[in-house]
Design an enzyme around this catalytic site. Structure first.
Site, mmCIF file in Angstrom:
data_model
loop_
_atom_site.group_PDB
_atom_site.id
_atom_site.type_symbol
_atom_site.label_atom_id
_atom_site.label_comp_id
_atom_site.label_asym_id
_atom_site.label_seq_id
_atom_site.Cartn_x
_atom_site.Cartn_y
_atom_site.Cartn_z
ATOM 1 N N LYS A 120 0.847 -1.194 0.000
ATOM 2 C CA LYS A 120 0.000 0.000 0.000
ATOM 3 C C LYS A 120 0.879 1.240 0.000
ATOM 4 O O LYS A 120 1.819 1.348 0.819
ATOM 5 C CB LYS A 120 -0.907 0.004 1.232
ATOM 6 C CG LYS A 120 -1.972 -1.086 1.190
ATOM 7 C CD LYS A 120 -3.105 -0.724 0.252
ATOM 8 C CE LYS A 120 -4.209 -1.761 0.314
ATOM 9 N NZ LYS A 120 -5.275 -1.473 -0.676
ATOM 10 N N ASP A 151 -0.093 -0.402 -4.579
ATOM 11 C CA ASP A 151 -1.504 -0.034 -4.674
ATOM 12 C C ASP A 151 -1.704 1.350 -4.081
ATOM 13 O O ASP A 151 -1.520 1.551 -2.886
ATOM 14 C CB ASP A 151 -2.367 -1.067 -3.929
ATOM 15 C CG ASP A 151 -3.855 -0.825 -4.140
ATOM 16 O OD1 ASP A 151 -4.213 0.152 -4.830
ATOM 17 O OD2 ASP A 151 -4.665 -1.620 -3.621
ATOM 18 N N GLU A 178 -1.258 -0.297 -8.912
ATOM 19 C CA GLU A 178 -2.714 -0.406 -8.945
ATOM 20 C C GLU A 178 -3.342 0.965 -8.694
ATOM 21 O O GLU A 178 -3.001 1.630 -7.718
ATOM 22 C CB GLU A 178 -3.100 -1.374 -7.814
ATOM 23 C CG GLU A 178 -4.379 -2.115 -7.986
ATOM 24 C CD GLU A 178 -4.471 -3.229 -6.925
ATOM 25 O OE1 GLU A 178 -3.597 -4.113 -6.888
ATOM 26 O OE2 GLU A 178 -5.422 -3.199 -6.134
ATOM 27 N N ASP A 206 -8.281 -1.032 -10.433
ATOM 28 C CA ASP A 206 -8.991 -1.767 -9.383
ATOM 29 C C ASP A 206 -10.316 -1.063 -9.066
ATOM 30 O O ASP A 206 -11.376 -1.514 -9.483
ATOM 31 C CB ASP A 206 -8.110 -1.884 -8.138
ATOM 32 C CG ASP A 206 -8.803 -2.632 -7.016
ATOM 33 O OD1 ASP A 206 -9.856 -3.240 -7.254
ATOM 34 O OD2 ASP A 206 -8.311 -2.615 -5.867
ATOM 35 N N LYS A 230 -13.230 -8.845 -9.068
ATOM 36 C CA LYS A 230 -13.807 -9.568 -7.936
ATOM 37 C C LYS A 230 -15.022 -10.311 -8.445
ATOM 38 O O LYS A 230 -15.825 -9.752 -9.206
ATOM 39 C CB LYS A 230 -14.186 -8.574 -6.840
ATOM 40 C CG LYS A 230 -12.983 -7.745 -6.373
ATOM 41 C CD LYS A 230 -13.383 -6.615 -5.456
ATOM 42 C CE LYS A 230 -12.169 -5.870 -4.921
ATOM 43 N NZ LYS A 230 -11.625 -4.871 -5.860
HETATM 44 MG MG LIG Z 1 -6.557 -2.031 -4.903
#
Ligand SMILES: [Mg+2]
Length: 359
Positions: A120, A151, A178, A206, A230
């Site tokens: 992150k 991300d 991401e 994402d 997802k």
């Molecule tokens: Mg993400």
């Protein structure tokens, strides 16, 4: 493109949810740390003829949005998981939150054997770009052989993203970054700039993939090299697989913070996806999925929970433990909320006048 023919057939032969779901078990699962602003993840397990399934739309989602998640639950409750193309498990990435570099080794120790790590970055108010770089360097030392993903959760402005991507690229090879910026058009502009600047930084979408039409618009705009998908919000395993195929972009399957029951459906999607040459070039021969999120919970519905072993999740259905369903059962008021939600979503997806669910 949303209802797979198999799920459509199930819905045509079932008048009401209780004809398919012999059990409805809403649960409130404690999280080990706050994630997505949650310390408790409420979700709903349902049992049908094919086994246990999960209906996990976040509480704030309205009926049309939650209805796609219901299609995923209907699929898993009524139908077997599609046949896996690989049956040796699904590799998952480790996730390193926006911690100080010195905290990385302790977190890394929880993920033995992983082949990819997601870090992150760009968490405003927590870490500067220098902190992010230090964290990435620490991750590279802790996981010398793992692929590195970052991300940003859409946090950068266009200009910040250019500065950050340039700095991130200097730390070493990156599998992808991401969602560096929030919107699809911004991703497309940034990706064009990356290509002109000859920066070796693939971009993944994402948050930009939320609706069924999103993978196609990301592909059409050239907004990303990779899509993070997802199963639940795309309407289940079969619907997601056909949407991914239509988008034609390498896909990384990720969780929607489900319990182990829902994670098993995500793993089934990851194992079912064909591996294109482009996907293998970018993600390697066994792409890591973002399905290791059972580690974020301090309580789950299955014992053991669906956690990675040697960096991979086992394939197959997860059966919840009755005593855990009792322990984490949501109260009667929340149970009523979930039952009514299922009924409202069922009505929404079976209303013949709607065409937004047409394949
Ligand atoms: Mg993400």
């Amino acid at each position: 493109m949303l209802i797979s023919p198999e799920v459509r057939t199930v819905l045509e032969h079932t008048a009401k949810p209780h004809e398919l779901f012999e059990r409805i078990a809403p649960v409130a699962l404690p999280m080990a740390a706050r994630f997505r602003g949650l310390t408790v993840r409420e979700t709903c397990l349902v049992k049908g003829p094919a086994g246990w399934a999960e209906f996990a739309p976040f509480a704030e989602y309205d009926v049309p949005e939650a209805s796609r998640w219901l299609l995923a639950a209907v699929e898993s409750a009524a139908l077997p998981f599609p046949r896996p193309r690989r049956d040796d498990g699904v590799p998952v990435n480790a996730t390193i939150p926006a911690v100080a570099a010195h905290e990385v080794p302790a977190i890394a120790a929880r993920y033995p054997g992983v082949g990819a790590v997601k870090i992150k970055i760009a968490e405003r108010g927590i870490a500067s770009l220098d902190d992010d770089i230090a964290r990435i360097d620490a991750v590279r030392r802790a996981f010398p052989d793992a692929a590195v993903r970052c991300d940003a959760n859409g946090a950068y402005t266009d200009d910040e993203a250019k500065t950050a991507l340039t700095a991130l690229a200097r730390t070493g090879p990156l599998q992808y970054v991401e969602q560096p910026v929030a919107d699809v058009e911004g991703l497309a502009r940034l990706r064009e700039w990356v290509s002109i600047a000859r920066l070796p930084v693939p971009i993944a979408a994402d948050e930009s993939i939320r609706k069924v039409s999103d993978p196609l618009s990301v592909a059409a705009l050239g907004a990303a090299d990779v899509i993070v998908v997802k199963a639940q919000p795309l309407g289940g395993i079969r619907a997601a697989a056909s949407i991914i195929e239509a988008a034609g972009l390498p896909a990384v399957v990720s969780s929607a913070l489900e319990s182990s029951v829902g994670l098993a459906a995500g793993a089934a999607l990851a194992a079912h996806l064909p591996l294109s040459e482009a996907a293998e070039g970018l993600l390697g021969p066994r792409p890591a999925a973002g399905l290791g999120t059972a580690a974020l919970f301090s309580g789950d519905v299955a014992e053991p929970a669906l956690l990675p072993h040697d960096g991979s999740l086992a394939l197959g259905r997860v059966v919840p433990d009755e005593s855990l369903l009792r322990e984490y059962a949501a109260g009667p008021e929340r149970a009523r909320f979930w039952t009514e939600r299922i009924e409202a979503c069922w009505e929404h997806v079976t209303d013949g006048s709607r065409d937004d669910y047409a394949i």
